[in-house]
Motif scaffolding. Structure first.
Motif, PDB file in Angstrom:
ATOM      1  N   GLY A 144       9.156 -13.381   8.209  1.00 59.88           N
ATOM      2  CA  GLY A 144       9.432 -12.401   7.153  1.00 59.88           C
ATOM      3  C   GLY A 144       8.190 -11.719   6.613  1.00 59.88           C
ATOM      4  O   GLY A 144       8.294 -10.745   5.855  1.00 59.88           O
ATOM      5  N   THR A 145       6.994 -12.218   6.995  1.00 59.87           N
ATOM      6  CA  THR A 145       5.752 -11.578   6.544  1.00 59.87           C
ATOM      7  C   THR A 145       5.619 -10.211   7.207  1.00 59.87           C
ATOM      8  O   THR A 145       5.808 -10.065   8.421  1.00 59.87           O
ATOM      9  N   ARG A 146       5.281  -9.205   6.420  1.00 61.79           N
ATOM     10  CA  ARG A 146       5.089  -7.855   6.941  1.00 61.79           C
ATOM     11  C   ARG A 146       3.631  -7.666   7.354  1.00 61.79           C
ATOM     12  O   ARG A 146       2.724  -8.012   6.595  1.00 61.79           O
ATOM     13  N   LEU A 147       3.411  -7.103   8.519  1.00 60.77           N
ATOM     14  CA  LEU A 147       2.067  -6.917   9.062  1.00 60.77           C
ATOM     15  C   LEU A 147       1.884  -5.452   9.440  1.00 60.77           C
ATOM     16  O   LEU A 147       2.733  -4.859  10.108  1.00 60.77           O
ATOM     17  N   ALA A 157      -1.984   6.570   2.245  1.00 59.47           N
ATOM     18  CA  ALA A 157      -0.622   6.768   1.743  1.00 59.47           C
ATOM     19  C   ALA A 157       0.407   6.264   2.756  1.00 59.47           C
ATOM     20  O   ALA A 157       1.380   5.588   2.384  1.00 59.47           O
ATOM     21  N   MET A 158       0.189   6.558   4.033  1.00 65.34           N
ATOM     22  CA  MET A 158       1.107   6.083   5.069  1.00 65.34           C
ATOM     23  C   MET A 158       1.057   4.565   5.194  1.00 65.34           C
ATOM     24  O   MET A 158       2.075   3.911   5.442  1.00 65.34           O
ATOM     25  N   THR A 159      -0.130   4.001   5.029  1.00 66.98           N
ATOM     26  CA  THR A 159      -0.282   2.548   5.146  1.00 66.98           C
ATOM     27  C   THR A 159       0.422   1.830   4.011  1.00 66.98           C
ATOM     28  O   THR A 159       1.124   0.827   4.225  1.00 66.98           O
ATOM     29  N   ALA A 217       2.596  -9.768   2.732  1.00 74.07           N
ATOM     30  CA  ALA A 217       2.204  -8.603   3.526  1.00 74.07           C
ATOM     31  C   ALA A 217       0.742  -8.747   3.911  1.00 74.07           C
ATOM     32  O   ALA A 217      -0.062  -9.299   3.154  1.00 74.07           O
ATOM     33  N   VAL A 218       0.402  -8.240   5.103  1.00 71.86           N
ATOM     34  CA  VAL A 218      -0.966  -8.314   5.617  1.00 71.86           C
ATOM     35  C   VAL A 218      -1.338  -6.941   6.170  1.00 71.86           C
ATOM     36  O   VAL A 218      -0.560  -6.336   6.919  1.00 71.86           O
ATOM     37  N   LEU A 235       3.372  -0.889   4.175  1.00 73.81           N
ATOM     38  CA  LEU A 235       3.255  -2.220   3.554  1.00 73.81           C
ATOM     39  C   LEU A 235       4.374  -2.465   2.558  1.00 73.81           C
ATOM     40  O   LEU A 235       4.782  -3.608   2.334  1.00 73.81           O
ATOM     41  N   ALA A 236       4.865  -1.402   1.908  1.00 71.09           N
ATOM     42  CA  ALA A 236       6.036  -1.452   1.027  1.00 71.09           C
ATOM     43  C   ALA A 236       5.929  -2.548  -0.037  1.00 71.09           C
ATOM     44  O   ALA A 236       6.694  -3.505  -0.031  1.00 71.09           O
TER      45      ALA A 236
END
Length: 399
Positions: free
Chosen positions: A342-345, A239-241, A320-321, A245-246
């Protein structure tokens, strides 16, 4: 400049010519060639122009159609061609202005009117070539849905699937050849057995009932939803992950070191437009990821057996990754060098070695560090006490 329309996509009901509006009848009169499935051509009877049966599989007819460019062609489809129909597929192969569409009332709208259901609140599924498991996220006591099936025998398969998921008390209303002279409507319970053979085309209105378990809508679904060998991001951490990652509409996720696929599957369950690719080095786990995704209704998950970063080199870019396994200097360097700004990791570290990696990466690249210390209550003699899990350090950053 757009070309003049040479393809007219006509939505056809089961009453054939009798139900066609004037615009569709005019397009048929002006057509040099009419293409369509044998059933649709039969509904129109004898035509003064050339007719071509659309082949199976459907994709084989695309080149055939494009070879007719320059002639006036009518393509027949069911109801509304752009609602689980052929319209969107055809439009991808034709330039703007080369085609027009003349829809008829969709099967979904006709069934909703017959059942008295609000269409905007009723999930609609086109399962001509898709598995019944696509229904799983929507199965819940009191839910209603409208389902197009590939053929008559698929009604029995639907009943079996609902019974297997413990929703055998669901009421099915089967519409055969809806709106035409062969129309037949049959209502029965899924677990009562199919009362007769059904024939194509069929659409089923399903009123869900039974003791089956509804899938929660929030991220962090119970671990029991996922088959695993123990290698899985557990519910609270998941859930937190997912929060980190949104997921946003139309985005693509790379789930590196997929384990059971739980992160990618929950990502896909967030919205129908989302895409995800799991990269898992072990073949047995990759097969389990694929099985979990199909069973939970997100068979669009792409699973690759291989090691990162080598297995990432030909993939479509992500927004996202998530790194759930295989964290290394080499992988982080490759991601930093090859992913777009801008990629979310997000990376979860459990061991001291992987924690040192994310601490160093956060020093270089910034982002947020979060330490998760979770404890569960468990029996301790005649009483209960807290048993701590391994702490997890979560690093999230936007490159």
């Amino acid at each position: 400049m757009s070309e003049a329309p040479w393809v007219t996509i006509i939505g056809l009901g089961e009453d054939g010519l009798n139900g066609l509006p004037p615009a569709s009848q005019s397009a048929l009169s002006a057509a040099e060639i009419v293409m369509g499935p044998p059933r649709h051509l039969a509904l129109l009877g004898s035509l003064p122009c050339q007719t071509i049966e659309w082949p199976v599989p459907f994709a084989d007819g695309i080149d055939m159609l494009l070879g007719l460019r320059g002639r006036q062609v009518v393509v027949l489809a069911s109801g509304d061609p752009f609602w689980f129909g052929a319209g969107a597929t055809l439009a991808r192969h034709l330039a703007d202005g080369e085609w027009i569409s003349l829809p008829a009332p969709s099967t979904f709208s006709q069934v909703a009117n017959r059942m008295g259901w609000s269409l905007e609140k009723t999930p609609c599924f086109g399962l001509h070539a898709a598995p019944l498991t696509r229904l799983r996220p929507s199965l819940a006591q009191g839910a209603k849905m409208i389902v197009l099936l590939r053929d008559g025998p698929a009604v029995e398969a639907l009943c079996s699937y609902l019974a297997h998921e413990t929703f055998g008390a669901a009421t099915l209303t089967v519409f055969e050849a809806l709106g035409g002279p062969r129309e037949c409507v049959t209502t029965f319970k899924a677990d009562a057995g199919v009362p007769k053979p059904f024939t194509h085309p069929v659409c089923v209105a399903v009123d869900i009932a039974g003791e089956g378990q509804a899938m929660p809508l929030a991220s962090g679904r119970a671990d029991e939803w996922f088959e695993s060998d123990g290698q899985m991001t557990k519910r609270p951490v998941r859930a937190m992950t997912l929060s980190a990652l949104a997921p946003r509409p139309f985005e693509h996720l790379w789930d590196i070191g997929g384990g059971s696929g739980s992160i990618a599957i929950e990502w896909l369950l967030s919205h129908i437009s989302l895409r995800a690719t799991c990269v898992e080095p072990r073949a047995d786990r990759a097969a389990r990821i694929k099985s979990n995704a199909e069973r939970l209704g997100v068979d669009r998950l792409k699973t690759i057996t291989g090691h990162a970063p080598e297995a990432l080199k030909n993939l479509q870019d992500p927004q996202a990754v998530f790194i759930g396994g295989g964290l290394s200097h080499e992988l982080l360097d490759w991601l930093q060098s090859n992913l777009s700004s801008g990629t979310r990791l997000v990376a979860n570290a459990v061991t001291l070695e992987s924690e040192a990696l994310v601490l160093g990466a956060q020093t270089r690249l910034g982002g947020e560090l979060l330490r998760l210390d979770l404890s569960r209550s468990e029996p301790l003699g005649p009483r209960r006490g807290w048993k701590a899990s391994y702490p997890i350090v979560q690093w999230s950053v936007t490159l």
